[in-house]
Write a protein that holds these residues in place. Structure first.
Motif, mmCIF file in Angstrom:
data_model
loop_
_atom_site.group_PDB
_atom_site.id
_atom_site.type_symbol
_atom_site.label_atom_id
_atom_site.label_comp_id
_atom_site.label_asym_id
_atom_site.label_seq_id
_atom_site.Cartn_x
_atom_site.Cartn_y
_atom_site.Cartn_z
ATOM 1 N N LEU A 70 0.835 -1.188 0.000
ATOM 2 C CA LEU A 70 0.000 0.000 0.000
ATOM 3 C C LEU A 70 0.875 1.245 0.000
ATOM 4 O O LEU A 70 1.926 1.290 0.656
ATOM 5 N N ASP A 71 0.425 2.270 -0.707
ATOM 6 C CA ASP A 71 1.123 3.544 -0.643
ATOM 7 C C ASP A 71 0.824 4.260 0.671
ATOM 8 O O ASP A 71 1.726 4.819 1.297
ATOM 9 N N ILE A 72 -0.445 4.240 1.072
ATOM 10 C CA ILE A 72 -0.878 4.953 2.273
ATOM 11 C C ILE A 72 -1.839 4.067 3.052
ATOM 12 O O ILE A 72 -2.774 3.507 2.468
ATOM 13 N N LEU A 73 -1.613 3.968 4.355
ATOM 14 C CA LEU A 73 -2.489 3.187 5.231
ATOM 15 C C LEU A 73 -2.911 4.058 6.399
ATOM 16 O O LEU A 73 -2.068 4.614 7.114
ATOM 17 N N LEU A 74 -4.205 4.198 6.581
ATOM 18 C CA LEU A 74 -4.763 4.923 7.718
ATOM 19 C C LEU A 74 -5.286 3.921 8.726
ATOM 20 O O LEU A 74 -5.955 2.951 8.363
ATOM 21 N N LEU A 75 -4.998 4.160 10.001
ATOM 22 C CA LEU A 75 -5.447 3.275 11.074
ATOM 23 C C LEU A 75 -5.992 4.096 12.222
ATOM 24 O O LEU A 75 -5.636 5.262 12.412
ATOM 25 N N GLY A 76 -6.864 3.470 13.013
ATOM 26 C CA GLY A 76 -7.335 4.047 14.256
ATOM 27 C C GLY A 76 -6.947 3.141 15.405
ATOM 28 O O GLY A 76 -6.495 2.012 15.212
ATOM 29 N N ILE A 77 -7.132 3.626 16.614
ATOM 30 C CA ILE A 77 -6.784 2.868 17.808
ATOM 31 C C ILE A 77 -7.980 2.808 18.743
ATOM 32 O O ILE A 77 -8.660 3.816 18.963
ATOM 33 N N GLY A 78 -8.252 1.626 19.278
ATOM 34 C CA GLY A 78 -9.333 1.465 20.237
ATOM 35 C C GLY A 78 -8.844 1.655 21.666
ATOM 36 O O GLY A 78 -7.638 1.659 21.935
ATOM 37 N N GLU A 79 -9.760 1.801 22.590
ATOM 38 C CA GLU A 79 -9.391 1.984 23.988
ATOM 39 C C GLU A 79 -8.636 0.783 24.543
ATOM 40 O O GLU A 79 -7.870 0.909 25.504
ATOM 41 N N ASP A 80 -8.828 -0.384 23.940
ATOM 42 C CA ASP A 80 -8.104 -1.583 24.356
ATOM 43 C C ASP A 80 -6.807 -1.769 23.567
ATOM 44 O O ASP A 80 -6.102 -2.765 23.739
ATOM 45 N N GLY A 81 -6.498 -0.821 22.700
ATOM 46 C CA GLY A 81 -5.272 -0.890 21.923
ATOM 47 C C GLY A 81 -5.405 -1.612 20.598
ATOM 48 O O GLY A 81 -4.408 -1.802 19.901
ATOM 49 N N HIS A 82 -6.618 -2.020 20.215
ATOM 50 C CA HIS A 82 -6.749 -2.718 18.934
ATOM 51 C C HIS A 82 -6.619 -1.737 17.779
ATOM 52 O O HIS A 82 -6.819 -0.524 17.943
ATOM 53 N N THR A 83 -6.278 -2.255 16.625
ATOM 54 C CA THR A 83 -6.251 -1.469 15.400
ATOM 55 C C THR A 83 -6.740 -2.348 14.268
ATOM 56 O O THR A 83 -6.572 -3.573 14.314
ATOM 57 N N ALA A 84 -7.348 -1.717 13.222
ATOM 58 C CA ALA A 84 -8.133 -2.480 12.252
ATOM 59 C C ALA A 84 -9.086 -3.340 13.091
ATOM 60 O O ALA A 84 -9.742 -2.827 13.983
ATOM 61 N N SER A 85 -9.168 -4.641 12.843
ATOM 62 C CA SER A 85 -9.901 -5.516 13.764
ATOM 63 C C SER A 85 -8.953 -6.551 14.359
ATOM 64 O O SER A 85 -9.286 -7.718 14.532
ATOM 65 N N LEU A 86 -7.753 -6.083 14.683
ATOM 66 C CA LEU A 86 -6.771 -6.902 15.380
ATOM 67 C C LEU A 86 -6.848 -6.577 16.862
ATOM 68 O O LEU A 86 -6.325 -5.557 17.317
ATOM 69 N N PHE A 87 -7.518 -7.450 17.604
ATOM 70 C CA PHE A 87 -7.763 -7.214 19.022
ATOM 71 C C PHE A 87 -6.705 -7.907 19.876
ATOM 72 O O PHE A 87 -6.068 -8.878 19.430
ATOM 73 N N PRO A 88 -6.486 -7.422 21.098
ATOM 74 C CA PRO A 88 -5.509 -8.074 21.986
ATOM 75 C C PRO A 88 -5.785 -9.568 22.121
ATOM 76 O O PRO A 88 -6.924 -9.983 22.309
ATOM 77 N N GLY A 89 -4.754 -10.359 21.978
ATOM 78 C CA GLY A 89 -4.880 -11.805 22.124
ATOM 79 C C GLY A 89 -5.344 -12.538 20.889
ATOM 80 O O GLY A 89 -5.427 -13.769 20.902
ATOM 81 N N SER A 90 -5.637 -11.835 19.813
ATOM 82 C CA SER A 90 -6.140 -12.485 18.602
ATOM 83 C C SER A 90 -5.052 -13.315 17.934
ATOM 84 O O SER A 90 -3.917 -12.851 17.774
ATOM 85 N N PRO A 91 -5.379 -14.530 17.487
ATOM 86 C CA PRO A 91 -4.404 -15.321 16.722
ATOM 87 C C PRO A 91 -3.943 -14.611 15.450
ATOM 88 O O PRO A 91 -2.846 -14.881 14.954
ATOM 89 N N ALA A 92 -4.752 -13.703 14.932
ATOM 90 C CA ALA A 92 -4.389 -12.984 13.708
ATOM 91 C C ALA A 92 -3.138 -12.135 13.885
ATOM 92 O O ALA A 92 -2.474 -11.793 12.898
#
Length: 226
Positions: free
Chosen positions: A124-146
């Motif tokens: 990707l040339d440009i990637l925008l991300l946000g951060i959740g209160e639990d620290g997740h980004t995209a839909s990568l949550f804490p503890g996820s196998p992904a």
């Protein structure tokens, strides 16, 4: 090497974000015919997208848009990232010349993930991300196998927020992006920001090589820069 920490007043946040995006698009188009831009979902980016729509300075005919994650819902569903982003960025309808690939949340999830991998560019040339209160980004949550997935580029995940079934890009996509901007806004994100940038123990730490745009609330737990 880490990226820049850009700390601004809340009143300036959307403008600074829009200018960052416009500048990186221009830079990318100096090097290639098209710019591949991946959009973030969630609440924080929406006001940035609305301002980009008002400014109307992006050359849509030379952009290809992607999404970093999606809920497994139809595109007209209230929880759809595509629905929210489209309404904010294209209030008068999507330009005919724009190429946009949405994640098909209404399809069988594993097939939808495989299909989306097939349309992603190698980088990707440009990637925008946000951060959740639990620290997740995209839909990568804490503890996820992904979080341990470096071969696949899009996978199905189960999130800790409803609706739980989702599609998400993997760390391989995040780490490969040429330009990355993490959008963090509000005091409720302060601890997650600190953990990402100081401890590196939450998923958003994957973006620590990119630029981080924070208002003073989101940055308040970080040590003062010397």
């Amino acid at each position: 090497m880490g990226g820049r920490r850009i700390i601004v007043d809340a009143a300036d946040y959307d403008r600074v974000a829009a200018e960052w995006i416009e500048a990186r698009v221009e830079q990318s188009l100096q090097q290639a015919e098209r710019c591949h831009l991946m959009l973030a979902g969630g609440g924080t980016p929406l006001s940035v997208y609305r301002l980009l729509a008002e400014r109307d300075r992006l050359p849509w005919m030379r952009l290809t848009l992607f999404f970093g994650d999606e809920r497994c819902v139809p595109p007209e569903h209230q929880a759809s990232n595509y629905r929210a982003v489209k309404a904010a960025l294209f209030p008068h309808g999507k330009p005919d010349e724009l190429i946009l690939y949405r994640m098909r949340g209404e399809d069988e999830p594993e097939q939808a993930a495989r299909d989306y991998e097939g349309v992603l560019p190698a980088q990707l040339d440009i990637l925008l991300l946000g951060i959740g209160e639990d620290g997740h980004t995209a839909s990568l949550f804490p503890g996820s196998p992904a979080l341990q997935e470096w071969q696949r580029r899009v996978v199905t995940v189960v999130g800790s927020k409803p609706p739980p079934r989702r599609l998400s890009v993997t760390p391989a996509v995040i780490r490969a992006a040429r330009h990355l901007l993490m959008l963090a806004k509000g005091e409720s994100k302060a601890e997650a920001v600190r953990r990402a940038l100081q401890e590196g123990d939450v998923p958003s730490a994957l973006a620590d090589t990119g630029d981080w745009l924070m208002d003073r609330g989101a940055a308040q737990a970080l040590p003062a820069e010397e």
